[in-house]
Design an enzyme around this catalytic site. Structure first.
Site, PDB file in Angstrom:
ATOM      1  N   GLY A   1       2.794  -2.964   8.301  1.00  0.00           N
ATOM      2  CA  GLY A   1       3.322  -2.973   9.636  1.00  0.00           C
ATOM      3  C   GLY A   1       4.381  -3.520   9.846  1.00  0.00           C
TER       4      GLY A   1
ATOM      5  N   GLU B   1      -5.973  -5.756   4.150  1.00  0.00           N
ATOM      6  CA  GLU B   1      -6.223  -7.170   3.365  1.00  0.00           C
ATOM      7  C   GLU B   1      -7.127  -7.050   2.350  1.00  0.00           C
TER       8      GLU B   1
ATOM      9  N   THR C   1       1.017  -1.026   0.094  1.00  0.00           N
ATOM     10  CA  THR C   1      -0.039  -0.001   0.186  1.00  0.00           C
ATOM     11  C   THR C   1       0.850   1.202   0.072  1.00  0.00           C
TER      12      THR C   1
HETATM   13  C1  LIG Z   1       3.066 -18.029  13.387  1.00  0.00           C
HETATM   14  C2  LIG Z   1       2.248 -17.801  11.933  1.00  0.00           C
HETATM   15  C3  LIG Z   1       1.170 -16.784  12.068  1.00  0.00           C
HETATM   16  C4  LIG Z   1       0.432 -16.258  10.741  1.00  0.00           C
HETATM   17  C5  LIG Z   1      -0.343 -15.430  11.015  1.00  0.00           C
HETATM   18  C6  LIG Z   1      -1.380 -15.192   9.833  1.00  0.00           C
HETATM   19  C7  LIG Z   1      -2.404 -14.418   9.579  1.00  0.00           C
HETATM   20  C8  LIG Z   1      -2.844 -13.658  10.830  1.00  0.00           C
HETATM   21  C9  LIG Z   1      -4.153 -13.116  10.830  1.00  0.00           C
HETATM   22  C10 LIG Z   1      -4.562 -11.732  10.997  1.00  0.00           C
HETATM   23  C11 LIG Z   1      -3.437 -10.879  10.935  1.00  0.00           C
HETATM   24  C12 LIG Z   1      -2.868 -10.617   9.495  1.00  0.00           C
HETATM   25  C13 LIG Z   1      -1.994  -9.571   9.205  1.00  0.00           C
HETATM   26  C14 LIG Z   1      -1.698  -8.491   9.975  1.00  0.00           C
HETATM   27  C15 LIG Z   1      -2.501  -7.104   9.816  1.00  0.00           C
HETATM   28  C16 LIG Z   1      -2.490  -6.462   8.848  1.00  0.00           C
HETATM   29  C17 LIG Z   1      -1.934  -7.089   7.579  1.00  0.00           C
HETATM   30  C18 LIG Z   1      -2.695  -6.467   6.420  1.00  0.00           C
HETATM   31  C19 LIG Z   1      -1.735  -6.255   5.319  1.00  0.00           C
HETATM   32  C20 LIG Z   1      -2.453  -5.299   3.915  1.00  0.00           C
HETATM   33  O1  LIG Z   1      -3.213  -4.788   4.051  1.00  0.00           O
HETATM   34  S1  LIG Z   1      -1.644  -5.805   2.522  1.00  0.00           S
HETATM   35  C21 LIG Z   1      -2.245  -4.981   1.488  1.00  0.00           C
HETATM   36  C22 LIG Z   1      -3.782  -5.368   1.035  1.00  0.00           C
HETATM   37  N1  LIG Z   1      -4.223  -4.718   0.075  1.00  0.00           N
HETATM   38  C23 LIG Z   1      -5.240  -5.114  -0.611  1.00  0.00           C
HETATM   39  O2  LIG Z   1      -5.750  -6.327  -0.283  1.00  0.00           O
HETATM   40  C24 LIG Z   1      -5.338  -4.461  -2.144  1.00  0.00           C
HETATM   41  C25 LIG Z   1      -7.059  -4.859  -2.624  1.00  0.00           C
HETATM   42  N2  LIG Z   1      -6.998  -4.765  -3.864  1.00  0.00           N
HETATM   43  C26 LIG Z   1      -7.021  -5.807  -4.751  1.00  0.00           C
HETATM   44  O3  LIG Z   1      -6.733  -7.063  -4.293  1.00  0.00           O
HETATM   45  C27 LIG Z   1      -7.219  -5.722  -6.204  1.00  0.00           C
HETATM   46  O4  LIG Z   1      -6.573  -4.545  -6.705  1.00  0.00           O
HETATM   47  C28 LIG Z   1      -8.474  -5.772  -6.885  1.00  0.00           C
HETATM   48  C29 LIG Z   1      -8.786  -7.146  -6.749  1.00  0.00           C
HETATM   49  C30 LIG Z   1      -9.500  -4.769  -6.099  1.00  0.00           C
HETATM   50  C31 LIG Z   1      -8.642  -4.926  -8.206  1.00  0.00           C
HETATM   51  O5  LIG Z   1      -7.547  -5.623  -8.914  1.00  0.00           O
HETATM   52  P1  LIG Z   1      -7.356  -5.195 -10.358  1.00  0.00           P
HETATM   53  O6  LIG Z   1      -7.906  -3.954 -10.709  1.00  0.00           O
HETATM   54  O7  LIG Z   1      -6.345  -5.611 -10.892  1.00  0.00           O
HETATM   55  O8  LIG Z   1      -8.279  -6.530 -11.010  1.00  0.00           O
HETATM   56  P2  LIG Z   1      -9.569  -6.199 -11.674  1.00  0.00           P
HETATM   57  O9  LIG Z   1     -10.757  -5.715 -10.729  1.00  0.00           O
HETATM   58  O10 LIG Z   1      -9.432  -5.167 -13.046  1.00  0.00           O
HETATM   59  O11 LIG Z   1      -9.926  -7.738 -12.203  1.00  0.00           O
HETATM   60  C32 LIG Z   1     -10.040  -8.724 -11.155  1.00  0.00           C
HETATM   61  C33 LIG Z   1      -9.708  -9.945 -11.767  1.00  0.00           C
HETATM   62  O12 LIG Z   1      -8.490 -10.062 -11.218  1.00  0.00           O
HETATM   63  C34 LIG Z   1      -8.903 -11.365 -10.464  1.00  0.00           C
HETATM   64  N3  LIG Z   1      -8.269 -11.060  -9.081  1.00  0.00           N
HETATM   65  C35 LIG Z   1      -8.018 -10.016  -8.622  1.00  0.00           C
HETATM   66  N4  LIG Z   1      -7.540 -10.196  -7.468  1.00  0.00           N
HETATM   67  C36 LIG Z   1      -6.959 -11.489  -7.184  1.00  0.00           C
HETATM   68  C37 LIG Z   1      -6.411 -12.299  -6.259  1.00  0.00           C
HETATM   69  N5  LIG Z   1      -5.888 -12.040  -5.241  1.00  0.00           N
HETATM   70  N6  LIG Z   1      -6.406 -13.806  -6.771  1.00  0.00           N
HETATM   71  C38 LIG Z   1      -6.735 -14.192  -7.950  1.00  0.00           C
HETATM   72  N7  LIG Z   1      -7.358 -13.302  -8.786  1.00  0.00           N
HETATM   73  C39 LIG Z   1      -7.666 -12.217  -8.492  1.00  0.00           C
HETATM   74  C40 LIG Z   1     -10.303 -11.465 -10.397  1.00  0.00           C
HETATM   75  O13 LIG Z   1     -10.669 -12.830 -10.206  1.00  0.00           O
HETATM   76  C41 LIG Z   1     -10.879 -10.906 -11.591  1.00  0.00           C
HETATM   77  O14 LIG Z   1     -10.822 -11.795 -12.528  1.00  0.00           O
HETATM   78  P3  LIG Z   1     -11.634 -11.627 -13.837  1.00  0.00           P
HETATM   79  O15 LIG Z   1     -11.242 -10.502 -14.695  1.00  0.00           O
HETATM   80  O16 LIG Z   1     -11.647 -13.174 -14.478  1.00  0.00           O
HETATM   81  O17 LIG Z   1     -12.913 -11.634 -13.189  1.00  0.00           O
HETATM   82  C1  LIG Z   2      -4.323  -1.699  10.448  1.00  0.00           C
HETATM   83  C2  LIG Z   2      -3.923  -1.483   9.113  1.00  0.00           C
HETATM   84  C3  LIG Z   2      -2.758  -2.449   8.774  1.00  0.00           C
HETATM   85  C4  LIG Z   2      -2.260  -2.311   7.458  1.00  0.00           C
HETATM   86  N1  LIG Z   2      -1.153  -3.098   7.150  1.00  0.00           N
HETATM   87  C5  LIG Z   2      -0.721  -3.237   6.101  1.00  0.00           C
HETATM   88  C6  LIG Z   2       0.341  -3.780   5.638  1.00  0.00           C
HETATM   89  O1  LIG Z   2       0.919  -4.284   6.393  1.00  0.00           O
HETATM   90  N2  LIG Z   2       0.900  -3.727   4.206  1.00  0.00           N
HETATM   91  C7  LIG Z   2       0.179  -3.071   3.298  1.00  0.00           C
HETATM   92  O2  LIG Z   2       0.670  -3.219   2.095  1.00  0.00           O
HETATM   93  N3  LIG Z   2      -0.894  -2.237   3.570  1.00  0.00           N
HETATM   94  C8  LIG Z   2      -1.519  -2.516   4.937  1.00  0.00           C
HETATM   95  N4  LIG Z   2      -2.493  -1.801   5.043  1.00  0.00           N
HETATM   96  C9  LIG Z   2      -3.220  -1.041   4.023  1.00  0.00           C
HETATM   97  C10 LIG Z   2      -4.574  -1.656   3.605  1.00  0.00           C
HETATM   98  O3  LIG Z   2      -4.232  -2.646   2.951  1.00  0.00           O
HETATM   99  C11 LIG Z   2      -5.402  -0.371   2.952  1.00  0.00           C
HETATM  100  O4  LIG Z   2      -5.842   0.290   3.706  1.00  0.00           O
HETATM  101  C12 LIG Z   2      -6.371  -1.133   2.008  1.00  0.00           C
HETATM  102  O5  LIG Z   2      -5.981  -2.014   1.171  1.00  0.00           O
HETATM  103  C13 LIG Z   2      -7.524  -0.122   1.753  1.00  0.00           C
HETATM  104  O6  LIG Z   2      -6.917   0.653   0.695  1.00  0.00           O
HETATM  105  P1  LIG Z   2      -6.764   2.393   0.986  1.00  0.00           P
HETATM  106  O7  LIG Z   2      -6.624   2.695   2.437  1.00  0.00           O
HETATM  107  O8  LIG Z   2      -5.868   2.992   0.319  1.00  0.00           O
HETATM  108  O9  LIG Z   2      -8.473   2.720   0.670  1.00  0.00           O
HETATM  109  P2  LIG Z   2      -9.000   3.235  -0.905  1.00  0.00           P
HETATM  110  O10 LIG Z   2      -8.199   2.108  -1.834  1.00  0.00           O
HETATM  111  O11 LIG Z   2      -8.608   4.520  -1.048  1.00  0.00           O
HETATM  112  O12 LIG Z   2     -10.386   2.855  -0.510  1.00  0.00           O
HETATM  113  C14 LIG Z   2     -11.340   4.138   0.059  1.00  0.00           C
HETATM  114  C15 LIG Z   2     -12.432   3.936  -0.043  1.00  0.00           C
HETATM  115  O13 LIG Z   2     -12.892   3.926  -1.385  1.00  0.00           O
HETATM  116  C16 LIG Z   2     -13.760   3.041  -1.851  1.00  0.00           C
HETATM  117  N5  LIG Z   2     -13.287   2.351  -3.070  1.00  0.00           N
HETATM  118  C17 LIG Z   2     -11.976   2.306  -3.239  1.00  0.00           C
HETATM  119  N6  LIG Z   2     -11.886   1.356  -4.381  1.00  0.00           N
HETATM  120  C18 LIG Z   2     -13.291   1.098  -4.819  1.00  0.00           C
HETATM  121  C19 LIG Z   2     -13.732   0.096  -6.122  1.00  0.00           C
HETATM  122  N7  LIG Z   2     -13.073  -0.043  -6.960  1.00  0.00           N
HETATM  123  N8  LIG Z   2     -15.279   0.341  -5.985  1.00  0.00           N
HETATM  124  C20 LIG Z   2     -16.106   1.002  -5.003  1.00  0.00           C
HETATM  125  N9  LIG Z   2     -15.456   1.574  -4.010  1.00  0.00           N
HETATM  126  C21 LIG Z   2     -14.218   1.792  -4.072  1.00  0.00           C
HETATM  127  C22 LIG Z   2     -13.779   2.085  -0.830  1.00  0.00           C
HETATM  128  O14 LIG Z   2     -15.102   2.353   0.062  1.00  0.00           O
HETATM  129  C23 LIG Z   2     -12.709   2.240   0.210  1.00  0.00           C
HETATM  130  O15 LIG Z   2     -13.276   2.101   1.450  1.00  0.00           O
HETATM  131  C24 LIG Z   2      -2.931  -1.797   6.412  1.00  0.00           C
HETATM  132  C25 LIG Z   2      -4.123  -0.898   6.711  1.00  0.00           C
HETATM  133  C26 LIG Z   2      -4.573  -0.894   8.157  1.00  0.00           C
HETATM  134  C27 LIG Z   2      -5.708   0.030   8.388  1.00  0.00           C
END
Ligand SMILES: CCCCC/C=C\C/C=C\C/C=C\C/C=C\CCCC(=O)SCCNC(=O)CCNC(=O)[C@H](O)C(C)(C)COP(=O)(O)OP(=O)(O)OC[C@H]1O[C@@H](n2cnc3c(N)ncnc32)[C@H](O)[C@@H]1OP(=O)(O)O
Ligand SMILES: Cc1cc2nc3c(=O)[nH]c(=O)nc-3n(C[C@H](O)[C@H](O)[C@H](O)COP(=O)(O)OP(=O)(O)OC[C@H]3O[C@@H](n4cnc5c(N)ncnc54)[C@H](O)[C@@H]3O)c2cc1C
Length: 633
Positions: A155, A398, A116
């Site tokens: 984080g 996530e 991010t």
């Molecule tokens: C001792 C062991 C301990 C282990 C502990 C483990 C866990 C502990 C549990 C909890 C604690 C964990 C962590 C701690 C705290 C915080 C960690 C936070 C870390 C983060 O916070 S880390 C950043 C996370 N940040 C995101 O989460 C970004 C979200 N944003 C996206 O994810 C993409 O940006 C999306 C999907 C919105 C748009 O992406 P896009 O614009 O490129 O895609 P688009 O919509 O155009 O197309 C879609 C086409 O892609 C395919 N597709 C897309 N994503 C896919 C995927 N993941 N896998 C397979 N296919 C996928 C679709 O299925 C579709 O497919 P189709 O086209 O066929 O429909």
């Molecule tokens: C406690 C915490 C820990 C985190 N840890 C990590 C980490 O370890 N590593 C890391 O990489 N990231 C981490 N993040 C970041 C986190 O993954 C992002 O905050 C999350 O992916 C959302 O992205 P953003 O904050 O930029 O919100 P944006 O993407 O700007 O979204 C803001 C709002 O806009 C709207 N929006 C955005 N896109 C769309 C869409 N396509 N359609 C409709 N509405 C939409 C949604 O309502 C969304 O809530 C953490 C965040 C938090 C709060």
């Protein structure tokens, strides 16, 4: 090598310097961080020793092993990202040779996952950090071209990690190949100083998660070896040839891992909140039911049971569904390892909607548990406020909930179109094909009948979405515009799908194992599963009235059955939360301790407040007294 006796809980909880003299809530932002690093380093040392004989497994099934840290570091463990994302990203996205190289120091390095940015979190294709190949030196040059391209939120990035996996736009010979992952050292191992060409820091105080050390990171012509791009799925060869991945979304695989994991994580968060609030409700006597009898346990109020028992049931639902989803994840990862990507879209869709529903439900249910404890639930010493702020962060991290639900909706609409063309569908969506045959089936007031009804709601709402998109397109909108115009209904379809999945998996998994359980245990588990399903049938009665043949009379009978279930569960309520088996040292709650000495613990905790160190605080003499005397008549 020191040998630690197991079980780990006894070992960890017996270590004196892991206990706090002053409760965390009385420390400054900086002291909090330093304190949690002190304790986290002891844990890190123990787990490093314990894990030495265990290879980094690509994907470890959800377990409670790392839960001990919840008791030691009541807020969040700044090393969590190392385990949750940094190591899984390397084992999931790097070649075996790279894994051996990058992980050769084992726990000697501490990592995070830096994806991010200040300007982008959701839209990964819009990330601005660049990694440009320098053919001459066989290196990538990392840059943060704008302020918005600074990594922001990872984080442990502020002051803890010395390495990270960075998501950056890959540029080779002037061409952009989209987001890719890179292994980057960011601090000197010995001095911990940021390496030259980096700007590092912490992003400041947050609503919770204040010991997670979320940080920022900017690159200025920062060089890494070409081999530091994680090259399991796509490669950049020495001559600059780019070898495409079989599926570009495999790069996003680490996020799927955590989303799958979060279901079990939320089960555990809820188990803690339920334990605290149910035990407190058994201790707290307040008001009368029969006027001529003593004050009752507030757990005897049926409305209190209505507030709390759903949390017990939901914790089990998430635990059981979390294991089911984990098995799906493991199977899909195995298929991908054999070259088949067929089920990746299904896994993505399942993980998106179930992560969203579990984190949202955990949030409002923990808040409901807090409110059910009255004023004392508002005390930090109850631990309910911290549980709430920690759980609700997961609604955003996530993958933000709205965005992930829309991803699942994409899959539902595609599946609906395939169903209308007569194609066969995966089992998790095959009910879409049966909609027209089952739409007018006679309603059955049974758990299976409710599950079938909830599936009809999903199909009906999905059909409505498809028609809405078609309507907007026929009025001249582009498909993407029509999609946006229909997004309110699309979210509803995904939410309904997630609920139907949770009800179905919970009921049938419990039903499946019940014959292997003692009769008493089977009866209670089935009561919890039936309570969960009936609760949601009543919550979604509007949709059921629209999309199924349920009648008002059926709903009245469901309401009656629901209240019967509350009464049946009441005698086992405390036993059920005790069976979560969460020790006081991990529960960290004055209200939820096993011995029920609530009031004594509250007073003991209150006296630890620094303000109680003296009877008159110095501010009286410095500030109040002059004003009082001045205005004294
Ligand atoms: C001792 C062991 C301990 C282990 C502990 C483990 C866990 C502990 C549990 C909890 C604690 C964990 C962590 C701690 C705290 C915080 C960690 C936070 C870390 C983060 O916070 S880390 C950043 C996370 N940040 C995101 O989460 C970004 C979200 N944003 C996206 O994810 C993409 O940006 C999306 C999907 C919105 C748009 O992406 P896009 O614009 O490129 O895609 P688009 O919509 O155009 O197309 C879609 C086409 O892609 C395919 N597709 C897309 N994503 C896919 C995927 N993941 N896998 C397979 N296919 C996928 C679709 O299925 C579709 O497919 P189709 O086209 O066929 O429909
Ligand atoms: C406690 C915490 C820990 C985190 N840890 C990590 C980490 O370890 N590593 C890391 O990489 N990231 C981490 N993040 C970041 C986190 O993954 C992002 O905050 C999350 O992916 C959302 O992205 P953003 O904050 O930029 O919100 P944006 O993407 O700007 O979204 C803001 C709002 O806009 C709207 N929006 C955005 N896109 C769309 C869409 N396509 N359609 C409709 N509405 C939409 C949604 O309502 C969304 O809530 C953490 C965040 C938090 C709060």
């Amino acid at each position: 090598m020191k040998c630690y006796p197991v079980p780990r809980e006894n070992l960890v909880l017996s270590i004196d310097n892991l206990k706090d003299d002053i409760p965390e809530e009385y420390l400054s932002h900086k002291e909090c961080y330093e304190n949690v690093i002190r304790k986290g380093s002891v844990l890190y040392d123990i787990f490093s020793e314990l894990s030495k004989d265990r290879k980094h497994k690509a994907h470890q099934a959800p377990s409670n092993a790392y839960r001990i840290s919840d008791g030691i570091m009541q807020n969040v463990n700044p090393f969590l990202l190392h385990f949750a994302l940094f190591v899984p990203a390397i084992t999931n996205q790097a070649t075996p040779e790279q894994q051996a190289e990058f992980l050769k120091h084992g726990f000697g390095i501490i990592g995070t996952y830096a994806q991010t940015e200040l300007g982008h979190g959701t839209f990964l294709r819009g990330l601005e950090t660049t990694a440009t190949l320098d053919l001459e030196t066989d290196e990538f040059v990392l840059n943060s071209p704008t302020l918005t391209s600074y990594k922001w939120w990872p984080g442990g990035l502020g002051h803890t990690a010395n390495h990270c996996v960075v998501m950056a736009q890959l540029y080779v010979k002037g061409k952009c190949h989209g987001p890719h992952l890179f292994f980057v050292q960011i601090r000197d191992i010995e001095t911990h100083e940021p390496l030259p060409g980096l700007k590092l820091g912490e992003i400041g105080a947050k609503m919770g998660f204040n010991t997670a050390d979320n940080g920022f990171l900017g690159f200025h012509n920062f060089r890494i070896p070409r081999n530091n791009m994680l090259m399991k799925n796509s490669q950049v060869l020495k001559d600059g040839t780019y070898v495409e991945s079989k599926n570009e979304k495999l790069t996003y695989g680490s996020m799927v891992f955590v989303r799958v994991y979060l279901l079990s994580d939320m089960a555990y968060m809820l188990a803690r909140a339920a334990t605290i609030s149910v035990r407190y409700s058994a201790v707290r006597h307040q008001s009368h039911i029969k006027p001529d009898e003593p004050e009752v346990q507030i757990l005897d109020f049926v409305i209190q049971q209505h507030k709390l028992f759903i949390s017990i049931a939901t914790s089990h639902a998430f635990k059981i569904c979390g294991l089911w989803l984990w098995q799906t994840y493991s199977k899909v990862m195995e298929d991908i390892g054999k070259g088949s990507m067929d089920r990746l879209p299904e896994l993505h869709a399942l993980s998106c909607c179930l992560k969203t529903t579990s984190t949202r439900d955990a949030g409002w249910l923990i808040e409901q548990c807090r409110l059910a404890c009255g004023g004392h639930g508002y005390l930090m010493s109850s631990n309910l406020p911290s549980l709430y702020t920690t759980a609700t962060a997961a609604i955003t991290y996530e993958g933000e909930s709205t965005v992930l639900l829309l991803q699942t909706a994409r899959y539902l609409i595609k599946s609906w179109k395939r169903a209308m063309e007569g194609e066969s569908l995966p089992a998790t969506v095959s009910f879409l094909s049966e909609y027209f045959n089952k739409r007018y089936n006679k309603w059955e007031n049974t758990p299976k009948g409710i599950v079938d009804g909830l599936k009809l709601v999903v199909a009906g709402v999905t059909k409505m979405c498809a028609e809405s998109i078609q309507k907007h397109v026929s009025r001249g909108q582009q498909y993407e515009e029509a999609w946006n115009s229909s997004s309110v209904q699309l979210i509803k379809a995904s939410e309904a799908y997630s609920r139907a999945l949770l009800c179905e998996v919970f009921w049938f998994e419990v039903d499946k194992v019940s014959s292997t359980l003692s009769n008493n245990l089977a009866v209670v588990l089935k009561q919890l599963a039936e309570l969960y399903i009936t609760y949601w049938a009543l919550e979604k009665r509007g949709d059921l009235l629209v999309y199924t043949t349920i009648s008002k009379d059926d709903l009245d009978k469901l309401q009656e059955r629901y209240e019967e279930l509350l009464a049946l569960i009441r005698p086992n309520a405390v036993g059920l939360v005790d069976s979560f088996d969460i020790r006081d040292e991990i529960l960290c709650s004055t209200l939820g301790a096993y011995d029920g000495r609530v009031y004594e613990r509250m007073m003991e905790h209150a006296l630890k407040s620094p303000l109680n160190a003296e009877t008159v605080n110095q501010s009286f003499h410095k500030y109040m007294k002059p004003v009082i005397l001045k205005h004294k008549i």
